[in-house]
Design a protein around this motif. Structure first.
Motif, mmCIF file in Angstrom:
data_model
loop_
_atom_site.group_PDB
_atom_site.id
_atom_site.type_symbol
_atom_site.label_atom_id
_atom_site.label_comp_id
_atom_site.label_asym_id
_atom_site.label_seq_id
_atom_site.Cartn_x
_atom_site.Cartn_y
_atom_site.Cartn_z
ATOM 1 N N VAL A 36 0.862 -1.181 0.000
ATOM 2 C CA VAL A 36 0.000 0.000 0.000
ATOM 3 C C VAL A 36 0.900 1.233 0.000
ATOM 4 O O VAL A 36 1.504 1.589 1.008
ATOM 5 N N VAL A 37 0.979 1.893 -1.141
ATOM 6 C CA VAL A 37 1.906 3.002 -1.330
ATOM 7 C C VAL A 37 1.298 4.300 -0.792
ATOM 8 O O VAL A 37 0.117 4.599 -1.017
ATOM 9 N N ALA A 38 2.114 5.066 -0.088
ATOM 10 C CA ALA A 38 1.658 6.339 0.470
ATOM 11 C C ALA A 38 2.402 7.538 -0.105
ATOM 12 O O ALA A 38 1.903 8.663 -0.063
ATOM 13 N N HIS A 39 3.599 7.323 -0.641
ATOM 14 C CA HIS A 39 4.409 8.427 -1.146
ATOM 15 C C HIS A 39 5.364 7.872 -2.199
ATOM 16 O O HIS A 39 5.769 6.713 -2.122
ATOM 17 N N ALA A 40 5.688 8.706 -3.176
ATOM 18 C CA ALA A 40 6.643 8.273 -4.195
ATOM 19 C C ALA A 40 7.367 9.476 -4.781
ATOM 20 O O ALA A 40 6.799 10.568 -4.894
ATOM 21 N N GLU A 41 8.613 9.252 -5.144
ATOM 22 C CA GLU A 41 9.414 10.296 -5.765
ATOM 23 C C GLU A 41 10.465 9.641 -6.651
ATOM 24 O O GLU A 41 11.140 8.699 -6.221
ATOM 25 N N GLY A 42 10.555 10.120 -7.878
ATOM 26 C CA GLY A 42 11.525 9.547 -8.806
ATOM 27 C C GLY A 42 11.201 8.099 -9.111
ATOM 28 O O GLY A 42 10.121 7.776 -9.585
ATOM 29 N N ALA A 43 12.146 7.210 -8.825
ATOM 30 C CA ALA A 43 11.946 5.783 -9.082
ATOM 31 C C ALA A 43 11.615 5.003 -7.814
ATOM 32 O O ALA A 43 11.569 3.769 -7.855
ATOM 33 N N TRP A 44 11.373 5.706 -6.714
ATOM 34 C CA TRP A 44 11.153 5.028 -5.439
ATOM 35 C C TRP A 44 9.770 5.310 -4.882
ATOM 36 O O TRP A 44 9.256 6.425 -4.989
ATOM 37 N N MET A 45 9.159 4.283 -4.296
ATOM 38 C CA MET A 45 7.862 4.402 -3.646
ATOM 39 C C MET A 45 7.997 3.982 -2.178
ATOM 40 O O MET A 45 8.791 3.094 -1.852
ATOM 41 N N THR A 46 7.197 4.603 -1.324
ATOM 42 C CA THR A 46 7.218 4.309 0.104
ATOM 43 C C THR A 46 5.836 3.882 0.544
ATOM 44 O O THR A 46 4.842 4.551 0.225
ATOM 45 N N ASP A 47 5.746 2.778 1.274
ATOM 46 C CA ASP A 47 4.426 2.314 1.711
ATOM 47 C C ASP A 47 4.031 2.978 3.028
ATOM 48 O O ASP A 47 4.759 3.811 3.586
ATOM 49 N N VAL A 48 2.850 2.621 3.524
ATOM 50 C CA VAL A 48 2.315 3.274 4.724
ATOM 51 C C VAL A 48 3.126 2.967 5.975
ATOM 52 O O VAL A 48 2.970 3.633 6.998
ATOM 53 N N ASP A 49 4.004 1.974 5.921
ATOM 54 C CA ASP A 49 4.871 1.649 7.052
ATOM 55 C C ASP A 49 6.244 2.311 6.947
ATOM 56 O O ASP A 49 7.084 2.150 7.835
ATOM 57 N N GLY A 50 6.481 3.028 5.838
ATOM 58 C CA GLY A 50 7.789 3.650 5.650
ATOM 59 C C GLY A 50 8.782 2.780 4.912
ATOM 60 O O GLY A 50 9.939 3.167 4.735
ATOM 61 N N THR A 51 8.363 1.600 4.459
ATOM 62 C CA THR A 51 9.238 0.720 3.679
ATOM 63 C C THR A 51 9.336 1.248 2.255
ATOM 64 O O THR A 51 8.327 1.614 1.650
ATOM 65 N N ARG A 52 10.548 1.284 1.718
ATOM 66 C CA ARG A 52 10.757 1.841 0.398
ATOM 67 C C ARG A 52 10.978 0.743 -0.638
ATOM 68 O O ARG A 52 11.590 -0.291 -0.345
ATOM 69 N N PHE A 53 10.473 0.998 -1.827
ATOM 70 C CA PHE A 53 10.525 0.035 -2.920
ATOM 71 C C PHE A 53 10.995 0.726 -4.191
ATOM 72 O O PHE A 53 10.559 1.841 -4.505
ATOM 73 N N LEU A 54 11.840 0.028 -4.931
ATOM 74 C CA LEU A 54 12.247 0.512 -6.245
ATOM 75 C C LEU A 54 11.167 0.135 -7.255
ATOM 76 O O LEU A 54 10.805 -1.034 -7.391
ATOM 77 N N ASP A 55 10.655 1.121 -7.970
ATOM 78 C CA ASP A 55 9.573 0.907 -8.927
ATOM 79 C C ASP A 55 10.148 0.539 -10.289
ATOM 80 O O ASP A 55 10.731 1.380 -10.970
#
Length: 412
Positions: A36-55
């Protein structure tokens, strides 16, 4: 952040809870990964727990310029303070700039803005048929359009009617007639299917949903030659393939081919708002008259402001160049995986289809294992995953993401 800061998503998190809530009240027309994504910038997304993912999906190419690109967000913010929608009952002050810029980018006279990719495809179908009756002289209600096997042009009832994907078609009939399917990449079969009632050939220059399927060299050029000779329109669905994704402005540019109709969407909205369009010369698109086709939100002021900025960004050539340069890294790293959990790869620009060895697992299972390592991708057709990183991704982040894929398919 550095690539080493990505952390493994834990279980029983807020993301799990929010994902469950979403699934409980949503029709299951998608099978999303449980993030569940809450924020994203550039090539990275952050979920509601603060875990970051490369898109590595980029919204199926809707996010070619990455998440929250400052130029696009700035254009949207500026327009939000002034005007968002008038409907096409009136003309707003962003419309002329957008249509002129997009027409110039495509080298065409006229632009018809819509919202979604499927809407643009439906528009192209209607325009091709009307052109066939009014210009070519096809008898009423006899127009046919040639399409390719393995196609994906959207999910309206008309479009799924000429799909050969049973999952997309089943239980949605009856379907509209007027479409002839030929094998993708088979120019001889396409030529043989043309008759006096054929008004258009509708083709993806690269089949995205099919698994980034690239046709044989010369296929697009051959379609152009056949269509010109037989007085048939060539409509290129560049919704996923176009606007920088393949290292060129359009995928057709790889064969120096100009279709009669460009069908555009996804990246045209910059990942901010839905924007699509068909672009053609006056002798084709000029067949439409007031009242014959429309869209309440098509070409709205916010969409045109963002779309104009997208075209300005593409006009620099920087994004096409970046996709072309990073293609080498993508290709070399993926080809090194063949025989090590990967059966085959297809790469064009910053876009790849990766066929997974069945012994490793399904495409879905590989994507789930990638998610656990902080990388997001998407499967298609069971054993294939698609990679379409934002064009702004750094070489270091791309290499790190591919490292994760190599370890997953190797069973590490």
């Amino acid at each position: 952040m550095t690539v080493t800061e990505s952390v493994t998503k834990s279980t029983h998190t807020r993301s799990d809870v929010e994902f469950g809530r979403a699934e409980a009240r949503t029709a299951h027309n998608y099978h999303p990964l449980p993030v569940v994504v809450a924020h994203a910038e550039g090539a990275w997304m952050t979920d509601v727990d603060g875990t970051r993912f490369l898109d590595l999906l980029a919204g199926y190419s809707a996010l070619n310029f990455g998440h929250s690109h400052p130029r696009l967000i700035g254009a949207a913010h500026a327009q939000l303070d002034k005007l968002t929608l008038t409907s096409r009952a009136f003309v707003h002050d962003q419309f002329a700039d957008f249509t002129a810029k997009l027409g110039d980018l495509c080298g065409k006279d006229l632009v018809l803005p819509m919202n979604t990719g499927a809407e643009a495809v439906e528009t192209a179908i209607k325009v091709a048929r009307k052109w066939g009756y009014q210009v070519k002289g096809v008898p009423a209600d006899q127009a046919t359009i040639i399409v390719a096997s393995g196609n994906f042009h959207g999910r309206t009832t008309t479009i799924v009617g000429f799909s050969d994907d049973e999952e997309a078609r089943a239980d949605f009939g009856p379907f509209a007639p007027g479409f002839t399917t030929v094998p993708y990449g088979d120019l001889a079969a396409l030529e043989a299917a043309i008759d006096e009632n054929t008004v258009a050939v509708l083709i993806e220059p690269i089949q995205g949903e099919g698994g980034v399927v690239i046709p044989p060299e010369g296929y697009l050029k051959g379609i152009r030659e056949v269509c010109t000779r037989e007085n048939v329109l060539f409509a290129a669905d560049e919704i996923q393939a176009g606007l920088g994704r393949t290292g060129r402005t359009f995928a057709c540019d790889h064969e120096d081919v100009v279709p009669d109709i460009y069908v555009l969407g996804k990246a045209l909205g910059g990942g901010v708002v839905p924007v699509s369009a068909i672009v053609a010369n006056r002798d084709v698109l000029g067949v439409l008259q007031p009242g014959q086709h429309g869209s309440t939100f098509g070409g709205n002021a916010l969409a045109c402001a963002v779309g104009s900025e997208v075209v300005d960004m593409l006009a620099t050539g920087d994004f096409q160049k970046r996709a072309d340069e990073l293609s080498t890294l993508l290709r070399e790293r993926l080809e090194a995986m063949i025989g090590h959990g990967v059966v085959a790869v297809r790469v064009r620009g910053l876009w790849a289809g990766v066929d997974i060895d069945p012994s490793v697992g399904t495409g879905r299972e590989v994507c789930e294992r990638l998610m656990a390592r902080g990388v997001l991708a998407k499967d298609t057709h069971g054993s294939t995953i698609r990679l379409a990183p934002p064009l702004v991704i750094s070489p270091e982040d791309l290499a790190w993401g591919l490292d994760q894929l190599a370890e997953v398919v190797a069973g590490s």
